[in-house]
Write an enzyme that holds these catalytic residues in place. Sequence first.
Site, short mmCIF file in Angstrom:
data_model
loop_
_atom_site.label_atom_id
_atom_site.label_comp_id
_atom_site.label_asym_id
_atom_site.label_seq_id
_atom_site.Cartn_x
_atom_site.Cartn_y
_atom_site.Cartn_z
N SER A 41 0.80 -1.22 0.00
CA SER A 41 0.00 0.00 0.00
C SER A 41 0.83 1.28 0.00
CB SER A 41 -0.94 0.01 1.20
OG SER A 41 -0.20 -0.21 2.39
N ASP A 320 -3.46 7.80 8.05
CA ASP A 320 -4.42 6.90 8.71
C ASP A 320 -3.68 6.03 9.72
OD1 ASP A 320 -3.13 5.00 7.14
OD2 ASP A 320 -4.81 4.70 5.76
N HIS A 323 -0.46 4.55 7.22
CA HIS A 323 0.23 5.19 6.10
C HIS A 323 0.59 6.63 6.37
CE1 HIS A 323 -2.45 1.99 4.51
NE2 HIS A 323 -1.29 1.61 4.02
#
Length: 351
Positions: A41, A320, A323
Amino acid sequence: MENKLTLWFMQFLIVGVSLNLKEQLVSAEPKFPCYFIFGDSLVDNGNNNNLNTTAKVNYLPYGIDFPQGPTGRFTNGRNIADFIGELLGFENYIPPFANSRNQDVFTGVNYGSGAAGILDESGYQVGAVISLNKQLSNHRVVISRIATLLGGEKVAKEYLNKCIYTVAMGNNDYLNNYYLPQYYSSSSLYTPDQFAARLIRQYSKQLRKLYKYGARKVAVFALGQLGCCPAEAALYGSSDSSCVESINNAAKIFNDKLKQLLDHLNYLLADANFIYTNTATDSYGNITVLSGSCCALSDIGQCLPEAVTCNNRDEYMFWDGFHPTEAGNLLSAKKAYNEMSPLFTNLIDVE
Ligand SMILES: *[C@@H]1O[C@H](CO)[C@@H](O)[C@H](O)[C@H]1NC(C)=O
Ligand SMILES: *[C@@H]1O[C@H](CO)[C@@H](O)[C@H](O)[C@H]1NC(C)=O
């Protein structure tokens, strides 16, 4: 420890960091004709959007600072691969494999997938993922396209030799495997040292395959201080620390073994240039909020849809639960770019 978070995505020297760096970052000519991106991610730019998984973020407030809005990037703006692409001089962002068209493949493809790992099973508890093995299969598909367009496997291989590659994997083998004992048995089967050894054996095969597919200049990212992510601190942390030391120690064991692996591959494989890339630094630029996220979180650590965000997003390290913000990604990318610089020597002319 709480005063001295040495987070993965930071840079040691911060010179003129601002969030509107387009002009500053882009150089006249790309250093390489092509850039191929493998990872999770931290680099995913939309590959998970059409997968049956909860690890996808093509909704606001993700992308709130990105010109195209939510694209599937796991941050408010650009991710680390976007910034590295800019620093390397690419005019456009490298497209996700999921919607790359024929002519795109010549400048490279981004195979990154949120929640994916070195091990195929990592991340399965959130749904479908594109594991590193699957990303390599996708790369094989792209190589066939290049071979068809250029007129053969040999000339395709020569072309692929000239590209730059980054591989950022392993985070989810810890966050979405080893440290989720309710879904995975790995932590009862293996000590951190044994688990890291298992990952490295698999990673070795995968990086050799990438080499076999023509990659010669490859930056491989070390794991960050995974124990400092807000979601891990919330899950395992104690009140007197914003980081989970046991998780950071496990990451360090992996990183030490990774360094040895890359040395070994460089010795073993002709013309191979695998660079160990550690993006950790202890300078933070304008970032003042080092723990805690910028949005309200779902139970899997993503921003809730339409969540209100902090106003001063460029002062937050974390977007978040896992990240970095765009500001954090920029620090990380600049550090990575500096560490990658041995790959920039002896470049043959790229037209
Ligand atoms: C920090 O913020 C100030 C004020 O907004 C800005 O002028 C400066 O360029 C920023 N510096 C960095 C390193 O981002
Ligand atoms: C998506 O995944 C969920 C949970 O694993 C499953 O129940 C559902 O059937 C899947 N949907 C499709 C369309 O495959």
